[in-house]
Design a protein around this motif. Structure first.
Motif, mmCIF file in Angstrom:
data_model
loop_
_atom_site.group_PDB
_atom_site.id
_atom_site.type_symbol
_atom_site.label_atom_id
_atom_site.label_comp_id
_atom_site.label_asym_id
_atom_site.label_seq_id
_atom_site.Cartn_x
_atom_site.Cartn_y
_atom_site.Cartn_z
ATOM 1 N N PHE A 111 0.620 -1.194 0.173
ATOM 2 C CA PHE A 111 0.109 0.023 0.191
ATOM 3 C C PHE A 111 0.851 1.290 -0.107
ATOM 4 C CE2 PHE A 111 -2.733 3.292 1.577
ATOM 5 C CZ PHE A 111 -3.876 3.231 1.040
ATOM 6 N N ILE A 112 1.861 1.328 0.823
ATOM 7 C CA ILE A 112 2.632 2.436 0.847
ATOM 8 C C ILE A 112 3.524 2.529 -0.361
ATOM 9 C CG2 ILE A 112 4.822 3.219 1.811
ATOM 10 C CD1 ILE A 112 3.983 2.088 4.563
ATOM 11 N N ALA A 113 3.959 1.388 -1.053
ATOM 12 C CA ALA A 113 4.586 1.634 -2.287
ATOM 13 C C ALA A 113 3.610 2.222 -3.202
ATOM 14 C CB ALA A 113 5.020 0.123 -2.635
ATOM 15 N N ALA A 114 2.532 1.783 -3.526
ATOM 16 C CA ALA A 114 1.449 2.314 -4.291
ATOM 17 C C ALA A 114 1.123 3.846 -4.208
ATOM 18 C CB ALA A 114 0.122 1.712 -4.345
ATOM 19 N N ALA A 115 1.261 4.184 -2.644
ATOM 20 C CA ALA A 115 0.783 5.603 -2.472
ATOM 21 C C ALA A 115 2.270 6.341 -2.901
ATOM 22 C CB ALA A 115 0.673 6.089 -0.977
ATOM 23 N N MET A 116 3.447 6.084 -2.681
ATOM 24 C CA MET A 116 4.605 6.677 -3.106
ATOM 25 C C MET A 116 4.688 6.825 -4.573
ATOM 26 S SD MET A 116 6.191 7.584 -0.390
ATOM 27 C CE MET A 116 7.875 7.974 -1.123
ATOM 28 N N ALA A 117 4.007 6.098 -5.344
ATOM 29 C CA ALA A 117 4.109 5.613 -6.839
ATOM 30 C C ALA A 117 2.967 6.729 -7.576
ATOM 31 C CB ALA A 117 3.828 4.298 -7.342
ATOM 32 N N VAL A 118 2.169 7.243 -6.828
ATOM 33 C CA VAL A 118 1.185 8.072 -7.155
ATOM 34 C C VAL A 118 1.910 9.257 -7.521
ATOM 35 C CG1 VAL A 118 -0.826 9.674 -6.989
ATOM 36 C CG2 VAL A 118 -0.579 7.246 -6.029
ATOM 37 N N PHE A 119 1.892 9.790 -8.944
ATOM 38 C CA PHE A 119 2.792 11.019 -9.403
ATOM 39 C C PHE A 119 1.824 12.127 -9.028
ATOM 40 C CE2 PHE A 119 3.925 14.266 -12.598
ATOM 41 C CZ PHE A 119 5.189 14.517 -12.090
ATOM 42 N N GLY A 120 2.463 13.447 -8.257
ATOM 43 C CA GLY A 120 1.936 14.517 -8.238
ATOM 44 C C GLY A 120 0.663 14.104 -7.186
ATOM 45 N N SER A 121 -0.572 14.416 -7.392
ATOM 46 C CA SER A 121 -1.591 14.527 -6.528
ATOM 47 C C SER A 121 -2.582 13.590 -6.813
ATOM 48 C CB SER A 121 -2.383 15.797 -6.780
ATOM 49 O OG SER A 121 -1.726 17.125 -6.400
ATOM 50 N N GLY A 122 -2.922 12.736 -5.805
ATOM 51 C CA GLY A 122 -4.001 11.744 -5.778
ATOM 52 C C GLY A 122 -4.165 11.033 -4.459
ATOM 53 N N TRP A 123 -4.546 9.542 -4.799
ATOM 54 C CA TRP A 123 -4.882 8.811 -3.492
ATOM 55 C C TRP A 123 -4.476 7.453 -3.872
ATOM 56 C CZ3 TRP A 123 -8.094 10.948 0.301
ATOM 57 C CH2 TRP A 123 -8.584 12.084 -0.038
ATOM 58 N N ALA A 124 -4.181 6.769 -2.702
ATOM 59 C CA ALA A 124 -3.982 5.350 -2.630
ATOM 60 C C ALA A 124 -5.102 4.928 -1.775
ATOM 61 C CB ALA A 124 -2.796 5.049 -1.858
ATOM 62 N N TRP A 125 -5.797 3.706 -2.403
ATOM 63 C CA TRP A 125 -7.187 3.140 -1.900
ATOM 64 C C TRP A 125 -6.866 1.588 -1.432
ATOM 65 C CZ3 TRP A 125 -11.148 6.137 -0.449
ATOM 66 C CH2 TRP A 125 -11.137 7.557 -0.884
ATOM 67 N N LEU A 126 -7.487 1.168 -0.513
ATOM 68 C CA LEU A 126 -7.742 -0.312 -0.479
ATOM 69 C C LEU A 126 -9.341 -0.435 -0.790
ATOM 70 C CD1 LEU A 126 -7.346 -2.997 0.732
ATOM 71 C CD2 LEU A 126 -8.075 -2.440 2.969
ATOM 72 N N ALA A 127 -9.503 -1.268 -1.754
ATOM 73 C CA ALA A 127 -10.790 -1.327 -2.310
ATOM 74 C C ALA A 127 -11.313 -2.688 -2.355
ATOM 75 C CB ALA A 127 -11.058 -0.673 -3.741
ATOM 76 N N LYS A 128 -12.582 -2.966 -2.539
ATOM 77 C CA LYS A 128 -12.955 -4.361 -2.718
ATOM 78 C C LYS A 128 -14.008 -4.484 -4.211
ATOM 79 C CE LYS A 128 -17.429 -4.291 -0.218
ATOM 80 N NZ LYS A 128 -18.094 -5.028 0.878
ATOM 81 N N ASP A 129 -14.129 -5.648 -4.676
ATOM 82 C CA ASP A 129 -14.949 -5.875 -5.479
ATOM 83 C C ASP A 129 -16.103 -6.411 -5.185
ATOM 84 O OD1 ASP A 129 -14.603 -8.601 -5.358
ATOM 85 O OD2 ASP A 129 -13.378 -8.687 -7.362
ATOM 86 N N ALA A 130 -17.105 -6.787 -6.081
ATOM 87 C CA ALA A 130 -18.557 -7.347 -5.746
ATOM 88 C C ALA A 130 -18.387 -8.629 -4.895
ATOM 89 C CB ALA A 130 -19.404 -7.577 -6.978
ATOM 90 N N ASN A 131 -17.293 -9.493 -5.303
ATOM 91 C CA ASN A 131 -17.025 -10.635 -4.429
ATOM 92 C C ASN A 131 -16.283 -10.486 -3.111
ATOM 93 O OD1 ASN A 131 -18.536 -12.263 -6.386
ATOM 94 N ND2 ASN A 131 -16.480 -11.952 -7.549
ATOM 95 N N GLY A 132 -15.775 -9.203 -2.743
ATOM 96 C CA GLY A 132 -15.105 -9.036 -1.740
ATOM 97 C C GLY A 132 -13.669 -9.296 -1.702
ATOM 98 N N LYS A 133 -13.205 -9.240 -2.746
ATOM 99 C CA LYS A 133 -11.822 -9.504 -3.340
ATOM 100 C C LYS A 133 -11.172 -8.111 -3.034
ATOM 101 C CE LYS A 133 -8.141 -10.988 -6.340
ATOM 102 N NZ LYS A 133 -7.538 -11.449 -7.635
ATOM 103 N N LEU A 134 -10.098 -8.063 -2.283
ATOM 104 C CA LEU A 134 -9.479 -6.727 -2.122
ATOM 105 C C LEU A 134 -8.238 -6.524 -3.180
ATOM 106 C CD1 LEU A 134 -8.903 -7.016 1.989
ATOM 107 C CD2 LEU A 134 -10.575 -5.692 0.739
ATOM 108 N N SER A 135 -8.058 -5.197 -3.250
ATOM 109 C CA SER A 135 -7.069 -4.731 -4.290
ATOM 110 C C SER A 135 -6.614 -3.230 -3.646
ATOM 111 C CB SER A 135 -7.578 -4.602 -5.691
ATOM 112 O OG SER A 135 -8.591 -3.425 -5.899
#
Length: 191
Positions: A111-135
């Motif tokens: 998660f931290i690696a993803a947040a660090m990789a956001v160029f400029g302004s944005g967001w890092a998210w933990l999200a789930k799909d309709a089946n509950g699988k996280l990404s």
């Protein structure tokens, strides 16, 4: 529908030293308030005038999308914190994280690696799909995982206004500290 500034469940200084009082006052009280005010102004006379926030984010574009996205994002963000937060998730969310990443520490690292990789302004998210699988999702500017049909569980703002007064340009330090104030009970209820 008229949108209002989300009420914080803690005092402006309650998240110190992770997020300082002045940052909360500016980020929540002025920055988010401007998004709320703009959204209310921009939806007048449109098909979104009586729509809920997620519908607006899913179906709009331009200035309406940008402001609605930022209102939704910031509402989720500010309500994910508690001065008594920290630790690790429990229950179904903990099980899902362990299933997806093997451990909470492995998830946190990715998660931290993803947040660090956001160029400029944005967001890092933990999200789930309709089946509950996280990404873990990276979104630029005001976008949100709902535009991909996902449900946002936890969002971390990596726009500099979220941490600059407390950490200057040291995004990594902010991301390391933010885990101390996450209210896993609230976040877990979103799962």
């Amino acid at each position: 529908m008229k949108f209002e500034l989300v009420k914080l469940p803690y005092e402006a200084n309650a998240l110190e030293p992770v997020i300082g009082k002045r940052t909360i006052e500016l980020h929540h009280g002025k920055h988010l308030q401007a998004y709320v005010d703009n959204l209310n102004k921009f939806i007048i006379g449109t098909k979104f005038e009586n729509a809920d926030l997620e519908t607006i984010v899913k179906e709009s574009d331009g200035a309406i999308f940008n402001n609605a996205g930022q209102v939704l994002n910031h509402n989720l963000y500010f309500l994910s914190f508690s001065p008594k937060g920290g630790g690790e998730p429990t229950g179904k969310l903990a099980d899902a994280i362990n299933k997806q990443w093997g451990s909470f520490e492995a998830f946190k690292k990715e998660f931290i690696a993803a947040a660090m990789a956001v160029f400029g302004s944005g967001w890092a998210w933990l999200a789930k799909d309709a089946n509950g699988k996280l990404s873990i999702e990276k979104e630029a500017n005001g976008s949100n995982p709902v535009v991909k049909g996902l449900t946002p569980i936890l969002g971390v703002d990596v726009w500099e206004h979220a941490y600059y007064l407390d950490y200057e340009n040291r995004r990594a330090e902010h991301l390391d500290a933010i885990w101390k104030i996450i209210d896993w009970k609230v976040v877990g209820e979103r799962y």
